[in-house]
Design an enzyme around this catalytic site. Structure first.
Site, mmCIF file in Angstrom:
data_model
loop_
_atom_site.group_PDB
_atom_site.id
_atom_site.type_symbol
_atom_site.label_atom_id
_atom_site.label_comp_id
_atom_site.label_asym_id
_atom_site.label_seq_id
_atom_site.Cartn_x
_atom_site.Cartn_y
_atom_site.Cartn_z
ATOM 1 N N LYS A 1 22.970 31.971 -33.537
ATOM 2 C CA LYS A 1 22.285 32.152 -32.264
ATOM 3 C C LYS A 1 20.918 31.470 -32.299
ATOM 4 O O LYS A 1 20.331 31.262 -33.369
ATOM 5 C CB LYS A 1 22.114 33.641 -31.958
ATOM 6 C CG LYS A 1 23.431 34.369 -31.725
ATOM 7 C CD LYS A 1 24.085 33.911 -30.428
ATOM 8 C CE LYS A 1 25.431 34.577 -30.203
ATOM 9 N NZ LYS A 1 26.498 34.044 -31.078
ATOM 10 N N ASP A 2 20.404 31.173 -31.112
ATOM 11 C CA ASP A 2 19.119 30.501 -30.979
ATOM 12 C C ASP A 2 18.012 31.264 -31.699
ATOM 13 O O ASP A 2 17.992 32.495 -31.693
ATOM 14 C CB ASP A 2 18.752 30.354 -29.502
ATOM 15 C CG ASP A 2 19.731 29.491 -28.753
ATOM 16 O OD1 ASP A 2 19.472 28.286 -28.622
ATOM 17 O OD2 ASP A 2 20.769 30.029 -28.300
ATOM 18 N N ARG A 3 17.104 30.515 -32.272
ATOM 19 C CA ARG A 3 15.977 31.127 -32.976
ATOM 20 C C ARG A 3 14.875 31.554 -32.013
ATOM 21 O O ARG A 3 14.396 32.685 -32.054
ATOM 22 C CB ARG A 3 15.432 30.142 -34.004
ATOM 23 C CG ARG A 3 14.235 30.692 -34.787
ATOM 24 C CD ARG A 3 13.852 29.743 -35.908
ATOM 25 N NE ARG A 3 12.886 30.345 -36.815
ATOM 26 C CZ ARG A 3 12.594 29.869 -38.012
ATOM 27 N NH1 ARG A 3 13.214 28.782 -38.444
ATOM 28 N NH2 ARG A 3 11.701 30.466 -38.772
ATOM 29 N N GLN B 1 20.351 21.839 -30.364
ATOM 30 C CA GLN B 1 20.100 22.747 -31.489
ATOM 31 C C GLN B 1 20.911 22.360 -32.713
ATOM 32 O O GLN B 1 20.476 22.546 -33.855
ATOM 33 C CB GLN B 1 20.433 24.188 -31.108
ATOM 34 C CG GLN B 1 19.709 24.706 -29.879
ATOM 35 C CD GLN B 1 20.552 24.584 -28.629
ATOM 36 O OE1 GLN B 1 21.086 23.524 -28.307
ATOM 37 N NE2 GLN B 1 20.687 25.683 -27.912
#
Length: 321
Positions: A78-80, A159
């Site tokens: 998942k996105d940071r 990403q």
């Protein structure tokens, strides 16, 4: 090879704005593809994290439960720079939950008969706030309706390639320049994923340029009625006729990655060229828009946003894992 922005499927809008101004502007909620059994050797933890990457949380759980890193698993990264809720599994008999990292909290826990496997996600729900909008903002509704009807190109998002494409030269160094170098299992998996994403995006980009990204052509390999592109690996592409000719044209530009990917132990797979945002809702108040939608496993919200306008994100310093 730093990845450049791939071609857009729709005409460019004049809309500009800011995304991820604060972590709460980008929220993700992971939905599993199965119902946990409630019993078993694996403890499932649904953790909300802010400004932490998935691997850092997994390493923390391994230390906290005093288990090897391989005993901790998750279904997807998942996105940071966001607030995300996702599931982790820990192979442990312990039921007591140790402290989690700062800016994280356990939302739910249960048990399951086996560990989480990559890709065992039904969907990810997104709630994204875009600020300081400029340009023809009134065109938003029309573009949202258009995208809801036809979907968007299912590009691997930026990403995957790292900030400024930094993951690409590292993947090249490992896969192409020096296969004898030793890297961690995590880095090896990342390098392979980056290379596969480059190859897939190259094929999708050609299909977008030719206007065939969301329609079936002769010789297509379909997935749930949608056209597909290759996740490169061992074996021959199952595409034929027109689909095979398009793939061959695209693969010529990334030929150096193909042979190394055929020798890393993964079989060739297919990925849909189309991402279909579900339950797409947009609400605008002044120069702020809040979008809510869901995407299937492995699909990127940033690939949706890039078709709506040009949204910049500030460089955010994250806390140490």
């Amino acid at each position: 090879m730093k990845p450049t922005g791939p071609p857009h499927a729709f005409s460019r809008t004049s809309v500009r704005g800011a995304m991820r101004t604060i972590a709460e502007d980008f929220r993700v909620d992971e939905m599993l593809a199965f119902e946990p059994t409630g019993v078993g050797e694996h403890l499932l933890l649904r953790i909300e994290k802010e400004n932490h990457n998935t691997e850092a949380v997994a390493q923390h759980l391994a230390r906290s439960f005093d288990v090897p890193r391989v005993a901790v698993s998750f279904a997807g990264r998942k996105d940071r720079h966001a607030v995300t809720a996702q599931w982790f599994s820990v192979h442990t008999p312990k039921n007591e939950i140790p402290p989690v990292p700062e800016h994280c909290k356990v939302l739910q826990h249960t048990r399951h008969i086996r560990k989480l496997r990559r890709g065992e996600i039904d969907s990810n729900s997104f709630r994204i706030r875009l600020r300081a909008l400029e340009g023809d903002v009134d065109a938003f509704d029309a573009r949202l309706a258009e995208m809801t009807k036809s979907g968007v190109p299912n590009y691997f998002g930026e990403q995957r390639f790292g900030r400024d494409g930094a993951n690409v030269p590292r993947a090249r160094s490992y896969l192409i320049d020096d296969r004898r170098q030793r890297v961690s299992a995590f880095d090896r998996g990342l390098h392979i994923s980056v290379a596969r994403a480059l190859v897939f995006n190259a094929v999708l980009a050609i299909r977008v340029q030719q206007g065939s990204w969301n329609r079936i052509v002769a010789g297509e390999v379909e997935l749930d009625g949608a056209p597909t592109g290759p996740l490169w690996g061992r074996g021959r592409s199952r595409a034929s006729e027109c689909a095979a000719r398009i793939e061959s044209e695209a693969l010529a530009a990334v030929e150096g990655w193909l042979s190394p990917l055929e020798h890393v132990g993964l079989a060739q797979e297919r990925r849909t060229l189309v991402a279909n945002p579900r339950t797409f809702v947009g609400q605008r108040e002044g120069d702020v828009v809040e979008l809510s939608f869901a995407l299937g496993a492995g699909q990127y919200a940033t690939s949706v946003l890039r078709e709506l306008g040009d949204f910049s994100a500030p460089v955010v310093e994250s806390p140490s894992p």
